[in-house]
Design an enzyme around this catalytic site. Structure first.
Site, PDB file in Angstrom:
ATOM      1  N   GLU A 326      46.028  39.236  37.587  1.00 25.67           N
ATOM      2  CA  GLU A 326      44.748  38.729  37.063  1.00 25.67           C
ATOM      3  C   GLU A 326      44.771  38.667  35.534  1.00 25.67           C
ATOM      4  OE1 GLU A 326      43.103  37.353  39.250  1.00 25.67           O
ATOM      5  OE2 GLU A 326      43.921  38.365  40.990  1.00 25.67           O
ATOM      6  N   HIS A 329      46.395  35.559  34.279  1.00 22.09           N
ATOM      7  CA  HIS A 329      45.533  34.370  34.304  1.00 22.09           C
ATOM      8  C   HIS A 329      44.817  34.155  32.973  1.00 22.09           C
ATOM      9  CE1 HIS A 329      45.741  32.547  38.209  1.00 22.09           C
ATOM     10  NE2 HIS A 329      45.482  33.666  38.854  1.00 22.09           N
TER      11      HIS A 329
END
EC number: 3.4.11.6
Length: 650
Positions: A326, A329
């Site tokens: 994450e 990202h």
């Protein structure tokens, strides 16, 4: 309207982007005719009973869009993405510069038009057409109750079981069921929000500014432009704890200590490593929100505030790679974004590559190759089930009009995408050079949305000697083949550095396949020292070799209570799959218990596939478990499970 302004991101890229011409069949909006500069939400949350009646649960207020007309000939109508669950009751237009309160606000007519099963168009007519480059504000008064974009949870669906909870999930095309918008990743804007909540509740959003305004109001601002799918809200009984210089964890009070313990001190290390590799972390804070157990994803990379499953509270930091994914990202997906959902690999393939670069630096090549091998096994499993020639097994997926992009979701953009990025690194032949290229790529396309052509042209310009060699058309490895041919990746990165961890797991799995396992040899292997991914890899091998000879699974469970009684979700998933593949009915309850404890799509769907592909007893277990858990699952997951239980084409 609280003006946030778009910042200095309007500077055109050094090249005209292919993505400027990209179509998005999943949007009903006129996003090419108007530029959205800023969005402001002013909403009040009410937790009542479900349903349309008075006092029912819902979000109500206004969405104000600051827009500029892009058409040289002007325009007399604006189309936004919306949904039948949004009840728009008024629309007013204010022309001129943003925040100009002198400009008169005029009511304007609007109507809806059918678009697809996942949304509709909201058409706003201008009494006088707007001219080229005209700026205006459109304020829409609306309410949203039950719908796919806003997920309402009863107290019993939360970890604490005391108060209700609500959250939004925008990816891929669900935010049109939260607020009217250009619901496409092709365009980006800044946003702000003022959220009013009942007593005793806290609101959090994917924003770099978070302020409490009075007892029940929270103000948010995101000062960088982001696509609509990354705007996210959660409201519940939430507490927070600092875990690093720019990070805190948010969770229900009963989970906050576990969250703090699991992630204290580690997030900063992940962020700092990412910055060294890919350039500055532009988003300010990086906070984590631990969601209620029914959250359908491992993580959702909402900027500044990643939403994560509580399954990550494994107690031993063993699932930190999800957080690294994450965090990755923050550069790939949030900063440089796929221009439509057919190019999803640009978000996910790069993020897998970035995750594994960070992991290699922090945990070493052996561990990272082992984790990548489990990813490859997932891709193999997916392609075996779907068929290699399935058109969804291309990197560039052609999404047909009317198809929900969410229904094309699978392992291919992640793992085949990772293989393609690894292949491009392999062509360069120098890891430092490729790392520098990735940093330059992020810098070149930051705050923009792109297509594969934009990326690949930049790659060949950055490495002119590769362009001269014609690496884009090497037979069997053509870039066009990578993008547009379904099937297994033409190139697989070398995972042999993981052999030191994989070989012992493979050898141990072999010992369990014989009808009379050599228990002395088995007990000589000290799996108590193995990391989670080594155990996962071992279980993947056992699953591939299942069904085992009679009695072996029972013996395996008794020999390794660390596996058969694990609390770690990755181990529980695989143990459940092994139980079902071997029809080991004594342990069926463990499958049901796991599915009752969480609702993550990646864990839920494979177990339902395994149950429905198993014995009569296993199929009964599937139906009983679904009857007991459907009310606590996300609506998308409910739909997918229903399709597994009763396929439409049967």
């Amino acid at each position: 309207m609280e003006s946030g302004g778009p910042g200095n991101y309007s500077a055109a890229a050094r090249r005209p982007l292919h993505s400027a011409q990209a179509v998005d069949v999943a949007s009903a909006s006129s996003f090419r005719a108007f530029e959205i500069l800023h969005l402001h939400l002013d909403l009040r949350a009410e937790f009542g009973p479900p349903g349309p009646g008075p006092g029912s649960r819902g979000l109500s207020g206004t969405a104000t869009l600051e827009l500029r007309c892009l058409l040289p000939e002007g325009a007399s109508e604006l189309r936004l993405d919306s949904h039948s669950c949004l009840e728009v009751t008024a629309a007013t237009l204010r022309r001129g510069q943003p925040g100009d309160q002198q400009a008169p606000a005029e009511p304007v007519p609007f109507h809806t038009q059918p678009f697809s099963h996942y949304g509709q168009a909201l058409c706003v007519a201008f009494r006088q057409p707007c001219g080229a480059a005209d700026r205006f504000e459109l304020e829409l008064t609306y309410r949203v109750g039950e719908g796919p974009g806003v997920c309402w949870l009863a107290p019993e669906q939360t970890a604490g079981k005391k108060k209700p909870f609500v959250y939004t999930q925008g990816q891929a095309v669900l935010n049109r069921a939260f607020f009217p918008c250009f619901d496409t990743p092709a365009v980006k804007c800044t946003y702000s929000a003022l959220i009013e909540v009942p007593d005793g509740f806290t609101a959090v959003m994917s924003a770099d500014t978070w302020e409490k305004r009075g007892p029940n109001k929270f103000f948010f601002q995101m000062s960088h432009p982001i696509p609509s799918y990354l705007i996210a809200l959660a409201i519940g009984d939430l507490a927070s704890a600092e875990v690093g210089p720019r990070s805190r964890v948010w969770a229900e009070p009963c989970l906050i200590e576990a969250a703090k313990e699991e992630y204290s001190g580690v997030i900063e290390e992940f962020l700092a490593t990412g910055e060294k590799l890919f350039g500055p972390y532009v988003w300010g804070r990086y906070d984590l929100l631990f969601m209620p157990p029914s959250f359908p994803f491992g993580g959702m990379e909402n900027p500044c505030l990643t939403f994560v499953t509580p399954c990550l509270l494994a107690g031993d930091r063993s699932l930190a790679d999800v957080i690294i994914h994450e965090i990755s990202h923050s550069w790939f997906g949030n900063l440089v974004t796929n221009a439509n959902w057919g190019e999803f690999w640009l978000n996910e393939g790069f993020t897998m590559y970035a995750q594994r670069r960070i992991s290699t630096i922090l945990f070493g090549a052996a561990y990272t190759c082992l984790e990548a091998a489990t990813g490859r096994a997932l891709l193999r499993q997916h392609m075996n089930v779907s068929g290699e020639e399935n058109p969804l097994n291309k990197l560039r997926v052609k999404i047909e009009p009317g198809v929900d992009p969410d229904d094309t979701y699978n392992e291919t953009p992640y793992e085949k995408g990772y293989c393609f990025v690894s292949y491009l690194a392999h062509l360069v032949g120098d890891q430092d050079q490729f790392d520098k290229f990735l940093k330059a790529y992020v810098d070149e396309f930051k705050f923009q949305s792109i297509l594969a052509e934009d990326f690949l042209e930049f790659y060949l310009e950055y490495f002119p000697e590769l362009k001269k060699k014609g690496v884009d058309s090497i037979p069997g490895f053509e870039f066009d083949r990578w993008l547009n041919t379904p099937g297994w990746p033409p190139y697989l990165p070398d995972l042999s550095p993981g052999d030191s961890l994989m070989k012992p797991a493979e050898e141990l799995a072999e010992l369990w396949v014989t009808s009379e396992p050599d228990m002395q040899a088995i007990e000589a292997v000290a799996i108590s020292t193995w990391k989670t991914y080594q155990l996962v890899y071992f279980l993947d091998k056992i699953l591939q070799k299942s069904p085992l000879p009679p009695g072996n699974v029972k013996k395996l469970g008794e020999t390794y209570p660390k596996i058969s009684n694990a609390q770690n979700a990755e181990l529980r998933l695989r143990w459940g799959q092994i139980i079902l593949k071997n029809d080991y009915q004594e342990e069926f309850q463990k499958v049901k218990d796991f599915l009752q404890s969480q609702g993550k799509q990646k864990y839920t769907l494979p177990l339902y596939h395994a149950m429905m592909g198993g014995s009569e007893m296993a199929r009964t277990l599937a139906k009983d478990t679904f009857a007991a858990t459907a009310s606590q699952l996300h609506s998308n997951v409910v739909n997918y499970v229903q399709q597994i239980l009763a396929p439409k084409d049967s």
